[in-house]
Write a protein that holds these residues in place. Sequence first.
Motif, PDB file in Angstrom:
ATOM      1  N   ILE A   1     -61.491 -16.603 -53.399  1.00  0.00           N
ATOM      2  CA  ILE A   1     -60.472 -17.704 -54.021  1.00  0.00           C
ATOM      3  C   ILE A   1     -59.599 -18.137 -53.010  1.00  0.00           C
ATOM      4  O   ILE A   1     -59.199 -19.100 -52.652  1.00  0.00           O
ATOM      5  N   GLU A   2     -59.050 -16.978 -52.161  1.00  0.00           N
ATOM      6  CA  GLU A   2     -58.142 -17.429 -51.128  1.00  0.00           C
ATOM      7  C   GLU A   2     -58.705 -17.997 -50.040  1.00  0.00           C
ATOM      8  O   GLU A   2     -58.389 -19.119 -49.422  1.00  0.00           O
TER       9      GLU A   2
ATOM     10  N   ASN B   1     -59.097 -23.962 -47.591  1.00  0.00           N
ATOM     11  CA  ASN B   1     -60.115 -24.913 -47.149  1.00  0.00           C
ATOM     12  C   ASN B   1     -59.995 -26.269 -48.102  1.00  0.00           C
ATOM     13  O   ASN B   1     -60.760 -27.105 -47.868  1.00  0.00           O
ATOM     14  N   LEU B   2     -59.214 -26.065 -49.206  1.00  0.00           N
ATOM     15  CA  LEU B   2     -58.968 -27.419 -49.892  1.00  0.00           C
ATOM     16  C   LEU B   2     -57.524 -27.930 -49.579  1.00  0.00           C
ATOM     17  O   LEU B   2     -56.647 -27.106 -49.263  1.00  0.00           O
TER      18      LEU B   2
ATOM     19  N   PRO C   1     -53.199 -18.584 -56.827  1.00  0.00           N
ATOM     20  CA  PRO C   1     -53.938 -17.586 -57.786  1.00  0.00           C
ATOM     21  C   PRO C   1     -53.061 -16.919 -58.524  1.00  0.00           C
ATOM     22  O   PRO C   1     -52.030 -16.234 -57.866  1.00  0.00           O
ATOM     23  N   LEU C   2     -53.222 -16.663 -59.838  1.00  0.00           N
ATOM     24  CA  LEU C   2     -52.559 -16.038 -60.747  1.00  0.00           C
ATOM     25  C   LEU C   2     -53.403 -14.738 -61.167  1.00  0.00           C
ATOM     26  O   LEU C   2     -54.673 -14.933 -61.711  1.00  0.00           O
TER      27      LEU C   2
ATOM     28  N   TRP D   1     -59.462 -11.322 -64.034  1.00  0.00           N
ATOM     29  CA  TRP D   1     -59.749 -12.687 -63.112  1.00  0.00           C
ATOM     30  C   TRP D   1     -58.569 -13.091 -62.553  1.00  0.00           C
ATOM     31  O   TRP D   1     -57.227 -12.837 -62.819  1.00  0.00           O
ATOM     32  N   ARG D   2     -58.632 -14.069 -61.559  1.00  0.00           N
ATOM     33  CA  ARG D   2     -57.398 -14.872 -60.877  1.00  0.00           C
ATOM     34  C   ARG D   2     -58.001 -16.241 -61.054  1.00  0.00           C
ATOM     35  O   ARG D   2     -59.055 -16.398 -60.580  1.00  0.00           O
TER      36      ARG D   2
END
Length: 212
Positions: A99-100, A105-106, A113-114, A123-124
């Motif tokens: 996710i990081e 890249n967006l 992320p939480l 989950w994150r």
Amino acid sequence: MRLMWDMSLLKLDHLAVSCEALDAGATAIEQRLGISLEVQGEHPDMGTHNRLASTGDIYLEVLAINPDAKGPNRPRWFNIDNFSGTPRLTNWILQTDDIEGVLANLPGGFGEPLALQRGDLKWRMAVPKTGILPWDGLGPAIIQWDAGQHPSAILPDCGLRLSRLTIHHPQAVEMAELLGPFMPRDTAQFMPDEDAKLVAIYDGPNGEIRLE
């Protein structure tokens, strides 16, 4: 400088239907799709609750503000604080193992992320500070499951299969150009349209069913 990513870095995780009240919203979706939403869960960090159904490798979530929960000290996810009207498909969620890396890249606006947990599920999810995702909320939410278990594997199968997801938006071309390299080609279709909305077509025992 942005990195080059494999096009299958992101895959469709689930779709979310927002509603004003969970019981009424879930009943409306059950009747519309001819399914049963078997599980109810709560999100204490967001002050929401949901019901779920498996549609194979992905799942369907019906989501509402939980009137019995303490509200968070921030806007809730999926812009549900501002939702009104009949239950409708409002969000698509993409799964990643990094996710990081994806968020790096967006462009900005997809959130940070939480870390979240419900029972054995961990989950994150990237949640914008405003609660509103890019492109008027029709940009995808990004999720990473951390405990090796996915809800679709433990939910009863409702018998439907998603055959097509279409994102209608005035900036659909821009969305496709930005998100396309991150996803398998058949994840979603992007349609330029002044009427911004999500449309999901499911195949079931009685033929096609449209959800929007």
